[in-house]
Design an enzyme around this catalytic site. Structure first.
Site, PDB file in Angstrom:
ATOM      1  N   THR A 115       2.405 -11.611 -99.728  1.00  0.00           N
ATOM      2  CA  THR A 115       2.935 -11.645 -98.377  1.00  0.00           C
ATOM      3  C   THR A 115       2.818 -10.203 -97.934  1.00  0.00           C
ATOM      4  OG1 THR A 115       4.482 -13.474 -98.731  1.00  0.00           O
ATOM      5  CG2 THR A 115       5.100 -11.879 -97.062  1.00  0.00           C
ATOM      6  N   ARG A 123       3.816 -27.210 -96.034  1.00  0.00           N
ATOM      7  CA  ARG A 123       4.867 -26.384 -96.654  1.00  0.00           C
ATOM      8  C   ARG A 123       5.022 -25.065 -95.884  1.00  0.00           C
ATOM      9  NH1 ARG A 123       5.221 -20.942 -98.922  1.00  0.00           N
ATOM     10  NH2 ARG A 123       6.964 -20.938-100.362  1.00  0.00           N
ATOM     11  N   GLY A 139       7.225 -21.372 -96.034  1.00  0.00           N
ATOM     12  CA  GLY A 139       8.104 -20.546 -96.852  1.00  0.00           C
ATOM     13  C   GLY A 139       9.058 -19.711 -96.013  1.00  0.00           C
ATOM     14  N   THR A 150       9.197 -10.377 -99.763  1.00  0.00           N
ATOM     15  CA  THR A 150       8.057 -11.001-100.429  1.00  0.00           C
ATOM     16  C   THR A 150       8.567 -11.633-101.716  1.00  0.00           C
ATOM     17  OG1 THR A 150       6.022 -10.564-101.674  1.00  0.00           O
ATOM     18  CG2 THR A 150       7.506  -8.697-101.386  1.00  0.00           C
ATOM     19  N   GLY A 190       9.402 -18.056-101.880  1.00  0.00           N
ATOM     20  CA  GLY A 190       9.873 -18.379-100.543  1.00  0.00           C
ATOM     21  C   GLY A 190      11.052 -19.325-100.501  1.00  0.00           C
TER      22      GLY A 190
HETATM   23  N1  GLY Z   1       7.174 -15.536 -99.634  1.00  0.00           N
HETATM   24  C1  GLY Z   1       6.081 -16.203 -99.070  1.00  0.00           C
HETATM   25  C2  GLY Z   1       6.097 -17.646 -99.254  1.00  0.00           C
HETATM   26  O1  GLY Z   1       6.813 -18.155-100.124  1.00  0.00           O
HETATM   27  O2  GLY Z   1       5.398 -18.321 -98.545  1.00  0.00           O
END
Ligand code: GLY
Length: 321
Positions: free
Chosen positions: A179, A207, A209, A230, A233
């Protein structure tokens, strides 16, 4: 020269020195250094924190090394679904997009949602239609694909795993979380945060996050702090990690360092998550905690030399983490 400062990240995870060749390390350090230096110059010239984080994340999206924009990971169906969010700490306004696959720079779409719509979060085709009406650049979904990400999807599918990042780590293992994000404090004392991601390799279609969720992967409030996260998620959403850092500062009186360490180092792991965050408080203090072996990160205070870090101790080159 004031307290103006910018910090950026390009993901956290098991980034051991032994995993990166000298050439790879150099590529990451050069990219992080160039992007943070650009953000620093923007702030030094009187630019706003909002503009600085927008441009930093746009440049991170343009760099195929990172899991955002070009170079984003693949879904289970072999597509890309990108998420981004931006928040202005001065006004508490925010904009976000999720599940987009044809907007070249998702962070610019998030910024357009903030500035030119009555909404906060737009998804999928609706977000794309809105972005194109705002004059943002359209690309074919394949624009975001790279051979390295395709190979990662194939590894993930062979192993029947859902992976959080580029190099193919199981969801429950401590590897790399791709991320990108930026936080900044400008010369006028305004805070802003921005976060963008391709999400998880082999994720199910639809999906979403933490990255485009205000308070989870992104938060900014001039009263206390700007945060970009980051990591895992789902856990960052369950803990409202970015907002929790702000809440611990506002309601419990914790310092930036204490609040960010409490959330990233204690509350996230308790729920089985891992990752990191970058955060700047209204005084210009900086925290970059992470639970993983490394986190691609850089910071630059106006008037000082930039600092770049990759590993837990020491760095790549060009600074210290
Ligand atoms: N932290 C990014 C995600 O889980 O999409």
């Amino acid at each position: 020269m004031g307290k103006a400062v910018i910090a950026i990240h390009g993901g956290a995870g098991a980034i051991a020195r032994s995993r990166l060749s000298p050439e790879q390390e150099r590529a990451y350090v050069d990219a992080l250094s160039a992007i943070v230096t650009c953000g620093q110059a923007l702030l030094a010239g009187g630019g706003s924190a909002l503009d600085a984080v927008t441009e930093a994340v746009r440049q991170l999206e343009a760099c195929p090394l990172f899991n955002a924009g070009v170079g984003s990971v693949f879904t289970h169906q072999g597509r890309h679904e990108l998420d981004a969010c931006i928040m202005d700490g001065r006004t508490l306004e925010a904009g976000a997009v999720a599940g987009v696959s044809r907007i070249r720079y998702p962070i610019l779409a998030a910024r357009a949602v903030l500035e030119s719509s009555p909404h906060l979060l737009l998804i999928g085709e609706g977000a794309e239609t809105f972005a194109f009406l705002q004059g943002l650049e359209a690309v074919e979904p394949a624009f975001f694909s790279t051979p390295a990400r395709r190979a990662q999807l194939e590894r993930a599918q062979a192993a029947q795993q859902t992976l959080l990042d580029h190099d193919g780590a199981p969801l429950d293992s401590d590897r790399k979380f791709g991320t990108v994000g930026a936080v900044a404090l400008d010369l006028a004392g305004n805070l802003a945060a921005a976060t963008s991601t391709g999400g998880m390799t082999n994720k199910l279609a639809g999906r979403v996050g933490d990255s485009p969720i205000v308070g989870a992967g992104c938060y900014a409030n001039n009263a206390n702090v700007a945060v970009s996260c980051t990591g895992t998620g789902e856990v960052f959403m369950r803990t409202l990690a970015a907002y929790d850092i702000a809440a611990l500062m506002e309601y419990a009186g914790l310092s930036l360092q204490e609040a960010s360490e409490r959330v990233i180092g204690e509350k996230i792991p308790v729920l089985g998550g891992s990752g990191g965050a970058i955060a700047i408080d209204r005084e210009g203090n900086l925290a970059m905690p992470f639970t993983t072996e490394g986190m691609y990160r850089a910071s630059a205070r106006v008037g000082d030399a930039p600092s770049v870090g990759i590993y837990r101790e020491g760095c790549g080159e060009g600074g210290h983490g």
